[in-house]
Design a protein around this motif. Structure first.
Motif, PDB file in Angstrom:
ATOM      1  N   GLY A  67      12.063   4.914  11.362  1.00  0.00           N
ATOM      2  CA  GLY A  67      11.808   6.295  11.750  1.00  0.00           C
ATOM      3  C   GLY A  67      12.441   6.593  13.094  1.00  0.00           C
ATOM      4  N   VAL A  68      12.743   7.873  13.312  1.00  0.00           N
ATOM      5  CA  VAL A  68      13.315   8.332  14.582  1.00  0.00           C
ATOM      6  C   VAL A  68      12.501   9.530  15.052  1.00  0.00           C
ATOM      7  N   ILE A  69      12.040   9.470  16.304  1.00  0.00           N
ATOM      8  CA  ILE A  69      11.319  10.598  16.890  1.00  0.00           C
ATOM      9  C   ILE A  69      12.080  11.104  18.103  1.00  0.00           C
ATOM     10  N   SER A  70      12.344  12.391  18.128  1.00  0.00           N
ATOM     11  CA  SER A  70      12.893  13.034  19.317  1.00  0.00           C
ATOM     12  C   SER A  70      11.729  13.423  20.217  1.00  0.00           C
ATOM     13  N   TYR A  79      20.014  15.970  14.467  1.00  0.00           N
ATOM     14  CA  TYR A  79      21.378  15.501  14.724  1.00  0.00           C
ATOM     15  C   TYR A  79      21.510  14.022  14.353  1.00  0.00           C
ATOM     16  N   VAL A  80      20.496  13.212  14.709  1.00  0.00           N
ATOM     17  CA  VAL A  80      20.512  11.798  14.323  1.00  0.00           C
ATOM     18  C   VAL A  80      20.511  11.662  12.803  1.00  0.00           C
ATOM     19  N   CYS A 100      13.396  11.284  10.202  1.00  0.00           N
ATOM     20  CA  CYS A 100      13.722  11.714  11.557  1.00  0.00           C
ATOM     21  C   CYS A 100      13.023  13.034  11.842  1.00  0.00           C
ATOM     22  N   GLY A 101      12.348  13.127  12.979  1.00  0.00           N
ATOM     23  CA  GLY A 101      11.649  14.362  13.314  1.00  0.00           C
ATOM     24  C   GLY A 101      11.054  14.288  14.697  1.00  0.00           C
ATOM     25  N   ASP A 102      10.153  15.223  14.995  1.00  0.00           N
ATOM     26  CA  ASP A 102       9.410  15.139  16.244  1.00  0.00           C
ATOM     27  C   ASP A 102       8.075  14.451  15.956  1.00  0.00           C
ATOM     28  N   LEU A 116      12.587   5.890  19.461  1.00  0.00           N
ATOM     29  CA  LEU A 116      12.211   7.090  20.212  1.00  0.00           C
ATOM     30  C   LEU A 116      13.383   7.486  21.103  1.00  0.00           C
ATOM     31  N   SER A 117      13.866   8.698  20.949  1.00  0.00           N
ATOM     32  CA  SER A 117      14.975   9.205  21.757  1.00  0.00           C
ATOM     33  C   SER A 117      14.423  10.148  22.818  1.00  0.00           C
ATOM     34  N   MET A 118      14.609   9.809  24.097  1.00  0.00           N
ATOM     35  CA  MET A 118      14.046  10.599  25.186  1.00  0.00           C
ATOM     36  C   MET A 118      14.803  11.910  25.406  1.00  0.00           C
ATOM     37  N   VAL A 119      16.103  11.940  25.076  1.00  0.00           N
ATOM     38  CA  VAL A 119      16.971  13.132  25.104  1.00  0.00           C
ATOM     39  C   VAL A 119      17.367  13.545  26.523  1.00  0.00           C
ATOM     40  N   ASP A 120      16.419  13.620  27.450  1.00  0.00           N
ATOM     41  CA  ASP A 120      16.697  14.148  28.789  1.00  0.00           C
ATOM     42  C   ASP A 120      17.766  13.334  29.511  1.00  0.00           C
TER      43      ASP A 120
END
Length: 231
Positions: A67-70, A79-80, A100-102, A116-120
Protein backbone atom coordinates in the motif's frame (compact mmCIF):
# COMPACT_ATOMS: atom_id res chain seq x y z
CA UNK A 1 4.20 5.26 16.77
CA UNK A 2 0.40 5.28 16.91
CA UNK A 3 0.46 3.69 20.36
CA UNK A 4 2.49 6.57 21.78
CA UNK A 5 0.76 9.24 19.65
CA UNK A 6 -2.87 8.40 20.39
CA UNK A 7 -3.21 5.66 23.01
CA UNK A 8 -0.81 6.63 25.82
CA UNK A 9 1.13 3.41 25.27
CA UNK A 10 -1.78 1.25 26.44
CA UNK A 11 -2.15 -0.89 23.29
CA UNK A 12 -0.61 -4.33 23.74
CA UNK A 13 0.54 -6.18 20.61
CA UNK A 14 -1.02 -9.60 20.12
CA UNK A 15 1.39 -10.71 17.41
CA UNK A 16 4.71 -12.28 18.34
CA UNK A 17 7.49 -10.15 16.87
CA UNK A 18 9.51 -13.26 16.03
CA UNK A 19 6.90 -14.20 13.40
CA UNK A 20 7.78 -11.19 11.24
CA UNK A 21 10.26 -12.12 8.53
CA UNK A 22 10.60 -8.77 6.76
CA UNK A 23 13.15 -6.64 8.58
CA UNK A 24 13.60 -4.01 9.85
CA UNK A 25 10.02 -3.09 10.79
CA UNK A 26 10.56 0.57 9.89
CA UNK A 27 12.68 2.05 7.10
CA UNK A 28 13.33 5.71 6.37
CA UNK A 29 14.35 6.67 2.83
CA UNK A 30 15.52 10.20 2.05
CA UNK A 31 15.01 11.71 -1.41
CA UNK A 32 16.63 14.72 -3.04
CA UNK A 33 13.67 16.56 -4.48
CA UNK A 34 13.68 19.68 -6.66
CA UNK A 35 10.29 20.81 -5.43
CA UNK A 36 6.65 19.93 -5.80
CA UNK A 37 3.85 20.90 -8.13
CA UNK A 38 0.76 21.50 -6.04
CA UNK A 39 0.57 18.43 -3.84
CA UNK A 40 2.72 16.21 -6.08
CA UNK A 41 6.43 15.62 -5.45
CA UNK A 42 7.48 13.82 -8.63
CA UNK A 43 10.94 12.76 -7.47
CA UNK A 44 9.54 11.29 -4.28
CA UNK A 45 6.70 9.57 -6.13
CA UNK A 46 9.16 7.99 -8.57
CA UNK A 47 11.24 6.66 -5.68
CA UNK A 48 8.16 5.21 -3.93
CA UNK A 49 7.05 3.47 -7.12
CA UNK A 50 10.57 2.18 -7.78
CA UNK A 51 10.96 0.80 -4.27
CA UNK A 52 7.60 -0.94 -4.42
CA UNK A 53 8.32 -2.53 -7.82
CA UNK A 54 11.79 -3.63 -6.67
CA UNK A 55 10.40 -5.11 -3.45
CA UNK A 56 7.74 -7.06 -5.34
CA UNK A 57 10.54 -8.83 -7.23
CA UNK A 58 12.50 -9.90 -4.15
CA UNK A 59 12.06 -13.34 -2.56
CA UNK A 60 11.65 -11.77 0.90
CA UNK A 61 8.48 -10.09 -0.34
CA UNK A 62 6.95 -13.08 -2.08
CA UNK A 63 3.16 -13.00 -1.65
CA UNK A 64 3.36 -9.64 0.20
CA UNK A 65 0.62 -7.06 -0.25
CA UNK A 66 1.52 -3.39 -0.73
CA UNK A 67 0.00 0.00 0.00
CA UNK A 68 0.98 3.63 -0.55
CA UNK A 69 -0.29 6.53 1.55
CA UNK A 70 0.24 10.17 0.65
CA UNK A 71 0.62 12.25 3.80
CA UNK A 72 -0.46 15.42 1.97
CA UNK A 73 -3.71 14.92 0.10
CA UNK A 74 -4.50 12.25 -2.45
CA UNK A 75 -2.78 13.71 -5.54
CA UNK A 76 0.60 12.16 -4.72
CA UNK A 77 -0.97 8.73 -4.28
CA UNK A 78 -2.75 8.99 -7.62
CA UNK A 79 0.53 9.92 -9.30
CA UNK A 80 2.30 6.93 -7.71
CA UNK A 81 -0.54 4.65 -8.80
CA UNK A 82 -0.21 5.95 -12.37
CA UNK A 83 3.51 5.10 -12.34
CA UNK A 84 2.84 1.64 -10.95
CA UNK A 85 0.18 0.87 -13.54
CA UNK A 86 2.56 2.01 -16.25
CA UNK A 87 5.70 0.18 -15.15
CA UNK A 88 4.63 -2.69 -12.89
CA UNK A 89 3.55 -5.97 -14.52
CA UNK A 90 -0.25 -6.20 -14.20
CA UNK A 91 -0.06 -9.64 -12.61
CA UNK A 92 2.29 -8.30 -9.89
CA UNK A 93 0.01 -5.31 -9.29
CA UNK A 94 -3.00 -7.58 -8.83
CA UNK A 95 -1.18 -10.21 -6.77
CA UNK A 96 0.18 -7.49 -4.46
CA UNK A 97 -3.32 -6.05 -3.93
CA UNK A 98 -1.73 -2.64 -4.48
CA UNK A 99 -3.72 0.27 -3.07
CA UNK A 100 -2.68 3.92 -3.24
CA UNK A 101 -4.54 6.69 -1.44
CA UNK A 102 -4.62 8.96 1.57
CA UNK A 103 -5.01 7.72 5.13
CA UNK A 104 -8.82 7.97 4.99
CA UNK A 105 -8.90 5.40 2.18
CA UNK A 106 -7.01 2.93 4.40
CA UNK A 107 -9.34 3.26 7.38
CA UNK A 108 -10.10 -0.32 8.41
CA UNK A 109 -7.68 -1.71 5.81
CA UNK A 110 -4.05 -2.78 5.91
CA UNK A 111 -1.23 -4.25 3.84
CA UNK A 112 1.90 -6.27 4.65
CA UNK A 113 4.20 -3.47 3.48
CA UNK A 114 3.27 0.20 3.49
CA UNK A 115 5.05 3.13 1.83
CA UNK A 116 4.29 6.55 3.32
CA UNK A 117 5.18 9.52 1.11
CA UNK A 118 5.64 12.76 3.07
CA UNK A 119 5.45 14.90 -0.15
CA UNK A 120 6.64 18.15 1.48
CA UNK A 121 9.94 19.76 0.42
CA UNK A 122 12.28 22.20 2.20
CA UNK A 123 11.28 25.86 2.28
CA UNK A 124 12.75 27.91 -0.57
CA UNK A 125 13.20 30.73 1.97
CA UNK A 126 15.39 28.62 4.24
CA UNK A 127 14.65 27.64 7.81
CA UNK A 128 12.03 25.21 9.08
CA UNK A 129 8.56 24.80 7.57
CA UNK A 130 5.46 26.04 9.35
CA UNK A 131 4.61 23.83 12.28
CA UNK A 132 2.30 20.91 11.61
CA UNK A 133 1.25 20.11 15.15
CA UNK A 134 -0.46 17.07 16.65
CA UNK A 135 -3.14 19.20 18.26
CA UNK A 136 -5.50 21.67 16.59
CA UNK A 137 -7.66 21.53 13.46
CA UNK A 138 -9.86 19.03 15.31
CA UNK A 139 -6.70 16.90 15.71
CA UNK A 140 -6.77 16.37 11.94
CA UNK A 141 -3.06 15.65 11.55
CA UNK A 142 -2.98 13.42 14.63
CA UNK A 143 -5.82 11.29 13.29
CA UNK A 144 -4.28 11.14 9.81
CA UNK A 145 -0.89 10.06 11.10
CA UNK A 146 -2.38 7.58 13.55
CA UNK A 147 -4.15 5.74 10.74
CA UNK A 148 -1.24 5.95 8.28
CA UNK A 149 1.35 4.60 10.70
CA UNK A 150 -0.77 1.62 11.76
CA UNK A 151 -1.66 0.13 8.36
CA UNK A 152 1.47 -2.03 7.92
CA UNK A 153 1.40 -5.62 9.15
CA UNK A 154 5.13 -6.22 8.67
CA UNK A 155 7.04 -3.19 7.46
CA UNK A 156 6.57 0.57 7.06
CA UNK A 157 8.70 2.74 4.77
CA UNK A 158 8.72 6.51 5.29
CA UNK A 159 9.92 8.24 2.12
CA UNK A 160 10.67 11.93 2.57
CA UNK A 161 12.47 14.91 1.04
CA UNK A 162 13.11 16.72 4.33
CA UNK A 163 15.97 16.96 6.80
CA UNK A 164 14.07 16.53 10.07
CA UNK A 165 16.72 18.41 12.05
CA UNK A 166 16.82 21.42 9.70
CA UNK A 167 13.53 21.65 7.81
CA UNK A 168 11.10 20.84 10.63
CA UNK A 169 10.46 22.34 14.05
CA UNK A 170 10.97 20.32 17.21
CA UNK A 171 7.29 19.50 17.80
CA UNK A 172 6.31 18.91 14.17
CA UNK A 173 4.43 15.64 13.71
CA UNK A 174 6.27 15.05 10.41
CA UNK A 175 9.57 15.14 12.28
CA UNK A 176 8.25 12.73 14.88
CA UNK A 177 7.25 10.19 12.22
CA UNK A 178 10.53 10.44 10.29
CA UNK A 179 12.62 10.02 13.43
CA UNK A 180 10.43 7.11 14.53
CA UNK A 181 11.04 5.30 11.26
CA UNK A 182 14.76 6.07 11.41
CA UNK A 183 15.42 5.19 15.02
CA UNK A 184 12.70 2.79 16.14
CA UNK A 185 14.46 -0.56 15.88
CA UNK A 186 17.55 0.88 17.59
CA UNK A 187 15.35 2.59 20.18
CA UNK A 188 13.43 -0.63 20.89
CA UNK A 189 16.65 -2.51 21.53
CA UNK A 190 17.97 0.23 23.85
CA UNK A 191 14.65 0.38 25.69
CA UNK A 192 14.62 -3.37 26.31
CA UNK A 193 18.14 -3.15 27.74
CA UNK A 194 17.05 -0.39 30.15
CA UNK A 195 13.85 -2.22 31.16
CA UNK A 196 15.87 -5.27 32.23
CA UNK A 197 17.54 -3.18 34.97
CA UNK A 198 14.28 -2.03 36.58
CA UNK A 199 13.92 -3.30 40.14
CA UNK A 200 10.29 -2.59 41.11
CA UNK A 201 6.82 -2.21 39.68
CA UNK A 202 6.76 1.44 40.75
CA UNK A 203 9.96 2.10 38.81
CA UNK A 204 8.45 0.35 35.79
CA UNK A 205 5.37 2.59 35.88
CA UNK A 206 7.48 5.74 36.17
CA UNK A 207 9.72 4.49 33.36
CA UNK A 208 6.72 3.85 31.08
CA UNK A 209 5.23 7.28 31.79
CA UNK A 210 8.51 9.05 31.03
CA UNK A 211 9.05 7.09 27.81
CA UNK A 212 5.50 7.83 26.64
CA UNK A 213 6.13 11.53 27.23
CA UNK A 214 9.12 11.36 24.91
CA UNK A 215 12.07 11.13 27.30
CA UNK A 216 15.02 8.80 26.75
CA UNK A 217 15.55 7.11 30.11
CA UNK A 218 18.67 5.49 31.57
CA UNK A 219 17.99 3.18 34.52
CA UNK A 220 20.24 2.36 37.49
CA UNK A 221 22.73 5.14 36.71
CA UNK A 222 25.98 4.73 38.68
CA UNK A 223 27.22 7.70 40.69
CA UNK A 224 30.23 6.76 42.79
CA UNK A 225 29.16 3.96 45.12
CA UNK A 226 25.47 4.71 44.57
CA UNK A 227 22.88 4.30 41.88
CA UNK A 228 20.16 6.69 40.69
CA UNK A 229 16.99 4.79 39.72
CA UNK A 230 16.51 6.83 36.52
CA UNK A 231 18.21 9.62 34.63
Amino acid sequence: FSNELSYAGKIKPLRDDSEVQRRPPTVVYAVKSFGKSGKVNEEEATVVASLLVAASQQPEYKDATFGVISMLGVDQALYVDMLLRRYMPPEDYIRGQVLCGDSAQFQGDERDVMFLSMVDVPSDKGGPLSLRAEEGHDDMFKKRYNVAASRARDQMWVVHSLDPDVDLKQDDIRRRLILHARDQHLYNQARREQEQKIESEFERQVFERLVQTGYRVKTQWLVGAYRIDMV
